[in-house]
Enzyme design. Sequence first.
Site, PDB file in Angstrom:
ATOM      1  N   THR A   1      43.846 -26.403 -16.681  1.00  0.00           N
ATOM      2  CA  THR A   1      44.768 -27.541 -16.738  1.00  0.00           C
ATOM      3  C   THR A   1      46.142 -27.041 -16.339  1.00  0.00           C
ATOM      4  O   THR A   1      46.549 -25.947 -16.721  1.00  0.00           O
ATOM      5  CB  THR A   1      44.828 -28.171 -18.140  1.00  0.00           C
ATOM      6  OG1 THR A   1      45.907 -29.123 -18.154  1.00  0.00           O
ATOM      7  CG2 THR A   1      45.047 -27.149 -19.244  1.00  0.00           C
ATOM      8  N   GLY A   2      46.847 -27.857 -15.563  1.00  0.00           N
ATOM      9  CA  GLY A   2      48.178 -27.436 -15.137  1.00  0.00           C
ATOM     10  C   GLY A   2      48.548 -28.053 -13.816  1.00  0.00           C
ATOM     11  O   GLY A   2      47.937 -29.039 -13.390  1.00  0.00           O
TER      12      GLY A   2
ATOM     13  N   THR B   1      44.681 -33.580 -18.936  1.00  0.00           N
ATOM     14  CA  THR B   1      43.366 -33.303 -18.367  1.00  0.00           C
ATOM     15  C   THR B   1      42.496 -32.691 -19.468  1.00  0.00           C
ATOM     16  O   THR B   1      43.007 -31.996 -20.334  1.00  0.00           O
ATOM     17  CB  THR B   1      43.556 -32.302 -17.211  1.00  0.00           C
ATOM     18  OG1 THR B   1      44.178 -32.999 -16.141  1.00  0.00           O
ATOM     19  CG2 THR B   1      42.272 -31.685 -16.738  1.00  0.00           C
TER      20      THR B   1
ATOM     21  N   GLY C   1      48.198 -28.808 -10.552  1.00  0.00           N
ATOM     22  CA  GLY C   1      46.996 -28.686  -9.732  1.00  0.00           C
ATOM     23  C   GLY C   1      47.201 -28.047  -8.371  1.00  0.00           C
ATOM     24  O   GLY C   1      46.366 -27.250  -7.925  1.00  0.00           O
TER      25      GLY C   1
ATOM     26  N   ARG D   1      45.700 -38.194  -3.304  1.00  0.00           N
ATOM     27  CA  ARG D   1      45.980 -36.869  -3.861  1.00  0.00           C
ATOM     28  C   ARG D   1      44.837 -36.411  -4.776  1.00  0.00           C
ATOM     29  O   ARG D   1      44.371 -37.144  -5.636  1.00  0.00           O
ATOM     30  CB  ARG D   1      47.286 -36.926  -4.643  1.00  0.00           C
ATOM     31  CG  ARG D   1      47.728 -35.572  -5.238  1.00  0.00           C
ATOM     32  CD  ARG D   1      47.273 -35.391  -6.660  1.00  0.00           C
ATOM     33  NE  ARG D   1      47.704 -34.095  -7.195  1.00  0.00           N
ATOM     34  CZ  ARG D   1      47.293 -33.592  -8.348  1.00  0.00           C
ATOM     35  NH1 ARG D   1      46.443 -34.259  -9.103  1.00  0.00           N
ATOM     36  NH2 ARG D   1      47.708 -32.412  -8.764  1.00  0.00           N
ATOM     37  N   VAL D   2      44.390 -35.199  -4.561  1.00  0.00           N
ATOM     38  CA  VAL D   2      43.358 -34.614  -5.426  1.00  0.00           C
ATOM     39  C   VAL D   2      43.890 -33.290  -5.962  1.00  0.00           C
ATOM     40  O   VAL D   2      44.465 -32.498  -5.206  1.00  0.00           O
ATOM     41  CB  VAL D   2      42.045 -34.367  -4.650  1.00  0.00           C
ATOM     42  CG1 VAL D   2      40.997 -33.745  -5.561  1.00  0.00           C
ATOM     43  CG2 VAL D   2      41.515 -35.672  -4.060  1.00  0.00           C
ATOM     44  N   GLY D   3      43.714 -33.067  -7.248  1.00  0.00           N
ATOM     45  CA  GLY D   3      44.182 -31.814  -7.859  1.00  0.00           C
ATOM     46  C   GLY D   3      43.087 -30.765  -7.924  1.00  0.00           C
ATOM     47  O   GLY D   3      42.069 -30.845  -7.228  1.00  0.00           O
ATOM     48  N   ASP D   4      43.292 -29.793  -8.777  1.00  0.00           N
ATOM     49  CA  ASP D   4      42.351 -28.673  -8.892  1.00  0.00           C
ATOM     50  C   ASP D   4      41.103 -29.014  -9.698  1.00  0.00           C
ATOM     51  O   ASP D   4      40.056 -28.383  -9.519  1.00  0.00           O
ATOM     52  CB  ASP D   4      43.053 -27.484  -9.568  1.00  0.00           C
ATOM     53  CG  ASP D   4      43.545 -27.849 -10.971  1.00  0.00           C
ATOM     54  OD1 ASP D   4      44.159 -28.934 -11.135  1.00  0.00           O
ATOM     55  OD2 ASP D   4      43.301 -27.078 -11.918  1.00  0.00           O
TER      56      ASP D   4
END
Length: 310
Positions: A227-228, A176, A230, A204-207
């Site tokens: 980043t990481g 990211t 999520g 799916r949606v991350g942070d």
Amino acid sequence: MNRFSIAIHGGAGTLVKGLMTADLEAKYKAALNTALEAGYRVLENSGSALEAVEVSVKLLEDSPLFNAGKGSVFTAEGNHEMDAAIMEGATLRAGAVSLISGIKNPVSLARDVMEKSEHVFLAGEGAMQFAKSNGYSIESADYFYDEVRYQQWQGIKGSDKFQLDHSVKKDGKFGTVGAVACDVNGNVAAATSTGGMTNKKWGRVGDSPMIGAGNYANNKTCAVSCTGSGEFFIRGVVAYDVSCLMEYKGYSLQDAASEVINDRILRIGGDGGLIAVDAKGNIAMPFNTEGMYRAYKNSEGKKEIAIYKD
Ligand code: ASP
């Protein structure tokens, strides 16, 4: 004149020294340098922090090395679904997009959501309609094809596994991307862009596109891009947590960023890192993984491009 500065990242993860060829390492550093210098030039010419973070993130999106834009990972269905967000610290205006495909520079679309719509967050089909109505062209799947990404996907395709780009295979590609900046006027901004996780499904949606989780900017405190893992960064509301520690507890940028990454997020099992800048141009870049592609430059002539812990 305020001290101005910019920091960028290309993802955190199991980046262990010696596992990457010197040639590849040099390529990563060169790509980071190009994005850093382009953003810095904007600030040097008295451009806004908002402009600087968009310029840097666009260049990182255009590089196949990072998991954003061109280098985005494959979903379970063999597509690319990208997420991005941008936020301006002076006004608390923000824009974000999620689950979009075929857009070369998702960060610019996020900025258009912020500036050309009444909304903050557009997703999926609707976000694509917004893009088309604002003149975005749709790139073909070929543009986003990358052999390494394809092989990463083949490794887990058809299974229920999904893979965070930066944490499973030690020789995998990571990343990211994000940028934070503070301009000559003491305004801060943050931008983050990602292809998410390999083999992701179910929308799916991350942070990364979530304001306050993976991306946040407020002139009163700081601008942050994460980043990481999520899911953990969403639950930890990480970017806003850094800002809150500064606003409510009077922490310095460094202390707030470090407490969130090295303590609070670790306690719930999250791994990753963040880059942050405050309105005085101070920078923090903590991570709790082996490495994080990262770089910063400020108007005092300080510059660093790094991958590993030291
Ligand atoms: N945070 C991103 C996500 O969960 C992944 C990353 O940082 O590489 O979508």
